[in-house]
Write an enzyme that holds these catalytic residues in place. Sequence first.
Site, PDB file in Angstrom:
ATOM      1  CG  ASP A  33     -82.333 -76.558  63.956  1.00 47.86           C
ATOM      2  OD1 ASP A  33     -81.694 -77.812  63.390  1.00 47.86           O
ATOM      3  OD2 ASP A  33     -83.407 -76.957  64.780  1.00 47.86           O
ATOM      4  CD  GLU A  35     -87.100 -77.146  66.389  1.00 49.81           C
ATOM      5  OE1 GLU A  35     -87.821 -78.250  66.214  1.00 49.81           O
ATOM      6  OE2 GLU A  35     -85.910 -76.818  66.213  1.00 49.81           O
ATOM      7  CG  HIS A 175     -85.891 -81.326  70.030  1.00 48.71           C
ATOM      8  ND1 HIS A 175     -85.014 -82.221  69.057  1.00 48.71           N
ATOM      9  CD2 HIS A 175     -85.458 -82.065  71.171  1.00 48.71           C
ATOM     10  CE1 HIS A 175     -85.054 -82.662  68.668  1.00 48.71           C
ATOM     11  NE2 HIS A 175     -85.247 -83.477  70.407  1.00 48.71           N
ATOM     12  CG  ASP A 180     -81.822 -77.903  68.158  1.00 47.22           C
ATOM     13  OD1 ASP A 180     -81.096 -77.829  69.306  1.00 47.22           O
ATOM     14  OD2 ASP A 180     -82.890 -78.624  67.671  1.00 47.22           O
TER      15      ASP A 180
END
Length: 592
Positions: A33, A35, A175, A180
Site C-alpha cells: 500500500d 500513501e 490511510h 492498510d
Amino acid sequence: MSRAAATPSRWEAQRGFDELGRPLRDVTFCVVDLETTGGSAAAGSMITEIGAVKVRGGVVLGEFQTLVNPHAAIPAFIAVLTGITNSMVSDAPPIESALPAFLEFAAGTVLVAHNAPFDVGFLRHFANAQDLTWPGFEVLCTAKLARRVITRDDAPNCKLSSLAQVFNATTTPNHRALSDARATVDVLHGLMERLGGLGVHTLEELQTFTARVSTAQRRKRHLAEGLPHAPGVYLFRDDRSRVLYVGTSKDLRTRVRTYFTASETRSRMGEMVGLAESVTAITCATPLEAEVRELRLIAEHKPKYNRRSRFPEKVHFIKLTREPWPRLSMVRRVLDDDADYLGPFSSRKSAEKSLAALHDTFPVRQCSDRFGASPSRTPCVLAEMGRCLSPCDGGVDPTTYAAMVRSLRDSLIRSPDDVVDAISRRMTALADLERFEEAGVHRDRLATFVRAAARTQRLSALSRCPEVVAARREDDGRWAVHVVRHGRLAAAGVIPPGGDAHHYVDQLRAGAETVSDAPGPVPAATAAETEKLLRWLESPGIRLVDVEGDWVCPVGGATRHLAIHDAVTHSRVSLVPFDEQRLAPPVASPVR
C-alpha cells in the site's frame, strides 16, 4: 499436411506447477500500500510512504515500512487524511533509496494491492524514472476480485474499510501504508476462503475468477489435465464423442483451462462446457499449422458451437462464360472449363452486388438462353433500355461484342479501373442531383466488387504456384518453416536448434503432402485457409526459401483501390451511435 519429426519444444519440456496451476497455499504474496501527495504520478504526485506485508500460506513472513521524502510540500488535505506531515518526512529517505529497497523485499512474489493499478502504477512510474528494471510482477487486485465476489447484501461497496469489516480484519485501515497493507492481507485471505468453496484453489483460478463462470464449469477443469503446453488444436467432445467445439491456441493447456476457471462468459460457451465430457488435443509444429488444422476440423465436423468456417462449401462465384456470346452468371462451384471466375463469395448477397456492378459497367446480355453465332430473336426490355448490346436480334456484331467482353475479362482478372471509373461517374451524377440514396447503392456495389476482385487476384496468384517455401524466426528464436502448394499448407516444421537448415528444409519438402492444382481461381484449399497463409507470408520477417512458379499480382490490380473503400466503410461505422455500431457492416482489413 505432413510434418517433419520435431524435437520436443520448450513447451513440451515444461512441467511442474503449471500443470494444474500453482496452489494458493504455496504462493508468496507481497501485499503493498502507498500513501501519496496526489492521484497521478505522471502529473507530479509523489510517494510519501510505502508499507508491505509478505505472506504465504496464511503466515506473515515479513513486513516493510518506510516514509519517503517527496521533496515537495504535502498538501494540507493529504496531511489531514493520512496524518503524514512535512516534518515527518523531512529526514526520510528519497524514493531513489526507498524503491530499490522495496523491490528487493518484494522479489519473487505476487504483488497484491487494493486498487492495484494505482499503487503498481506509481511504483512502475518511479522505477522507469530511475532506469530500474521492473521485475515483471504478477499482480492481483483485491478491489477487482471483491467486485466479483461481494454482493450488496455483504457490503454497500468494495472500499477497503468496508471489506475489512466484512472479513473481521484484525487491523483497521487508517490511510497509513502499513496498516492498510495489513488490513488488505486479511481481506485477501477472506476472499480466498470464500472462493475456495467455489472450487478456486490456484493462483491462475484466482486471477481469472468471474462469478459468471458457473460452479459446474469449474468442476470440469480436470478436462485440461494432460494437455500439453504447446501450440495446437483442441476439440471439446460430448458423451458420445461428437465434436462440440474446435479451437486453437499457442498453449493448449493454458487456453483450455480458461474455459473452466477464467473470464469465459459467453453463454453458449457455458452451455458447451456443460455438455463436454472430454477434450482432445492435436499438437502442431507451429501456430500457423494450428490455425489451418482448426479450419479443416471445423469444416469436417461442423461443430454446433463454432459459428464461423463451418460451411466453406457454401460459396458463390461469378462466371464469365465461354460461348459465342459470353455472359455473366452466378454459380456455386468452379469447373475446369476455361471460363473466368470471380470469387469465392461467402454470401449470395455480396455476389449479387458485384454482379450488379459489372452489369452497370458492361452491357453484356443477361439472358440465360443459348444461341449460335447469328441469333434472330426479339430483344428484351434490357436491350430497349440500352443496358444490353442486344446480340439476340443482331443489334451488335461479334467483333464489337467480343471487344467489350475482353474489357470485362480484364476487369475481372487484372484491373478494375473500367468498373471504378464508370460507377464513380454514376455516383457523382446522382450526388449532383441529390439522389444520395441511389448513389449509396452504387457505392456499396463498387466496394463489394473491388474487395472481391482483390481477393480473387491474391488467391489466384498463390494458388498458381506449385510450391512456395518460406521461413520466419518466431518469438522463441527458432525458425518456423512452411511449405505451401497451390495455396494449401502441405507441411510445417521448426528447425531444431543447431540443426542444418538446408537439410531440414529438404526433408520437410520431401515429406510434404502432394497437392494438385485446382481449376480457376480456387486454391487447392478453402479460401479461408489460403488467406491465412497469405497473411503469414506477407508478415514482417518472412524469408522466401524457394518459389516454384510466378507468385505475382497485377500492378494495376484491385488491391490499390481498397484503401479508399475501407476508409469510407470505417467512417460510416464511426458515425453510427456507439450502441448501434453492431448493426454496421464489418470493416475489411486492407490487403497488402
